[in-house]
Design an enzyme around this catalytic site. Structure first.
Site, PDB file in Angstrom:
ATOM      1  N   TRP A 101       0.864  -1.371   0.145  1.00 21.96           N
ATOM      2  CA  TRP A 101      -0.148  -0.085  -0.131  1.00 21.96           C
ATOM      3  C   TRP A 101       0.994   1.320  -0.138  1.00 21.96           C
ATOM      4  CZ3 TRP A 101      -3.945  -1.758  -2.065  1.00 21.96           C
ATOM      5  CH2 TRP A 101      -4.443  -3.186  -1.611  1.00 21.96           C
ATOM      6  N   ASP A 171      -1.730   6.435   6.246  1.00 18.41           N
ATOM      7  CA  ASP A 171      -2.612   5.576   5.900  1.00 18.41           C
ATOM      8  C   ASP A 171      -3.196   4.472   7.186  1.00 18.41           C
ATOM      9  OD1 ASP A 171      -4.286   3.464   4.970  1.00 18.41           O
ATOM     10  OD2 ASP A 171      -3.220   3.042   3.278  1.00 18.41           O
ATOM     11  N   LYS A 195     -11.908  -1.944   6.406  1.00 16.54           N
ATOM     12  CA  LYS A 195     -11.203  -3.046   7.117  1.00 16.54           C
ATOM     13  C   LYS A 195     -11.724  -3.226   8.828  1.00 16.54           C
ATOM     14  CE  LYS A 195      -8.865  -3.125   3.571  1.00 16.54           C
ATOM     15  NZ  LYS A 195      -7.411  -2.522   3.128  1.00 16.54           N
TER      16      LYS A 195
HETATM   17  C1  LIG Z   1      -7.200  -2.272   2.083  1.00 16.24           C
HETATM   18  C2  LIG Z   1      -6.136  -1.020   2.147  1.00 16.24           C
HETATM   19  C3  LIG Z   1      -5.873  -0.039   0.986  1.00 16.24           C
HETATM   20  C4  LIG Z   1      -6.738  -0.061  -0.200  1.00 16.24           C
HETATM   21  O1  LIG Z   1      -8.006   0.343  -0.039  1.00 16.24           O
HETATM   22  P1  LIG Z   1      -8.969   0.630  -1.081  1.00 16.24           P
HETATM   23  O2  LIG Z   1     -10.315   1.139  -0.224  1.00 16.24           O
HETATM   24  O3  LIG Z   1      -9.405  -0.661  -1.719  1.00 16.24           O
HETATM   25  O4  LIG Z   1      -8.528   1.626  -2.124  1.00 16.24           O
HETATM   26  C5  LIG Z   1      -4.907   0.838   1.256  1.00 16.24           C
HETATM   27  N1  LIG Z   1      -4.224   0.830   2.437  1.00 16.24           N
HETATM   28  C6  LIG Z   1      -4.234   0.121   3.390  1.00 16.24           C
HETATM   29  C7  LIG Z   1      -3.455  -0.136   4.433  1.00 16.24           C
HETATM   30  C8  LIG Z   1      -5.221  -0.874   3.129  1.00 16.24           C
HETATM   31  O5  LIG Z   1      -5.320  -2.161   4.029  1.00 16.24           O
END
Ligand SMILES: *Cc1c(COP(=O)(O)O)cnc(C)c1O
Length: 362
Positions: A101, A171, A195
């Site tokens: 990511w 993030d 998540k």
């Molecule tokens: C799942 C995830 C993403 C991607 O998320 P999307 O909503 O599919 O764009 C980005 N960063 C982290 C840490 C993730 O777990």
């Protein structure tokens, strides 16, 4: 009704109480005569829902007044572009690469700014968090970027990097609301809610007000400009209304559980049960350096592809589902987010013990 123990990395398990409440309110939301899916986002009822969700989130995370809370769409991926578009002043940014990511965010940022990778754990398949106490961060970097919990590889920044005075952008998709957090250490925090918080389709961004300006890259789409969303309280266009409603219910659920301190305690207890077993198993093995282990995503391997496939299949037959590792790394991964009960991890460990007994020679 046959609910399974769902170890999916995302979209992922939600609290049963929340789902039941949503079910009860599905056809007639509190006397409105309609479901939340059917009502105007400009109406009084939805206004109450989004305001209350924000208020509860602010309370849970202790978000200071000089931070805006935005409910956005486009997934975490959209913020990979929005961050450089909104934060570029000098045209440079520092990225710490600890998995897929942050790598994606780094590559995306490279389109808009001079993105520099100042640290990486790619040399050991992202199985650790690099030492970030004294990184070569360019003095004119507009920000330092991390992915705080690495969903695929199962690592977590337990200590934030020394940004040397630069803004920290994080993030937090897969550790959102998993433990108390000091918002003031960040310029920007954001995460897709699918998540640990709610249904796919909502991204929550928490941004310090002075970083929300008209001074964005000239071609920034209106929708990606944080100021557009901030000036309109996330209602510039139609927001992901139903998703925000469910997030609001999850915030209430967390409050009822005792807030983020209680979440942390529960999450640590679940993770300890699984890691302790992995550390003693003769068949299964964790893949992450101990001090950097995530308490949300726990990857593990057997080291024999056929046996791993058999394990995943038999686990599913025993109502322990979505244990397959990410397609880029293989093996297994148990995501044990807030809504996974302790009993779910107990059931998983009991099944692993049984599988181990059947597949190790004595
Ligand atoms: C799942 C995830 C993403 C991607 O998320 P999307 O909503 O599919 O764009 C980005 N960063 C982290 C840490 C993730 O777990």
């Amino acid at each position: 009704m046959a609910r399974v123990y769902n170890f999916s990395a995302g979209p992922a398990v939600l609290p049963l109480e929340v789902l039941k409440e949503a079910q009860e309110e599905m056809l007639d939301y509190r006397g409105s005569g309609m479901s939340v899916m059917e009502m105007s986002h400009r109406g009084k009822v939805f206004d109450g829902i989004i305001k209350e969700a924000e208020k509860d989130l602010r309370e849970i995370m202790n978000i200071p007044d000089n931070y805006k809370v935005l409910f956005l769409q486009g997934g975490a991926h959209q913020q990979f572009s929005a961050v450089p578009m909104n934060m570029t002043r000098n045209g440079k940014a520092a990225y710490i690469i600890t998995g897929q990511w942050s790598k994606r965010a780094f590559q995306e940022a490279g389109k808009y700014t001079d993105a520099v990778a100042v640290a990486s754990s790619a040399d050991k398949t992202f199985s650790y968090i690099p030492d970030c106490s004294d990184l070569p961060i360019p003095e004119d970097a507009d920000y330092v970027y991390i992915c705080e919990n690495n969903t695929i590889y199962g690592t977590k920044f337990w200590e934030l990097p020394n940004t040397k005075g630069h803004e920290l952008v994080s993030d937090i998709s897969s550790c959102f609301l998993s433990e108390p957090i000091d918002v003031t250490k960040y310029g920007v925090l954001y995460g897709g809610v699918q998540k640990n918080v709610g249904p796919a389709g909502v991204v929550i961004a928490i941004i310090r007000e002075d970083l929300i300006t008209d001074d964005v890259l000239p071609y920034t789409p209106t929708m990606l400009k944080w100021k557009t969303q901030a000036d309109n309280d996330s209602l510039y266009n139609t927001p992901p209304a139903y998703g925000i409603y469910i997030c609001g219910k999850v915030f209430k659920w967390i409050k009822a559980q005792g807030g983020l301190a209680a979440m942390k305690e529960r999450n640590e207890k679940k993770a300890a049960l699984l890691y302790d077993y992995l550390d003693h198993s003769k068949l299964f093995k964790g893949t992450v350096v101990k001090k950097d282990r995530s308490i949300m995503n726990v990857p593990f391997i057997i080291g024999d592809k056929d046996l791993e496939a058999q394990f995943i299949k038999e686990a599913a037959e025993n109502s322990l589902v979505s244990l397959k590792g990410h397609r880029s790394v293989g093996g297994m991964r148990a995501s044990i987010y807030n809504a996974m009960p302790y009993e779910g991890v107990e059931a998983l460990v009991a099944f692993m013990k049984k599988f181990e007994e059947e597949h190790t020679e004595r």
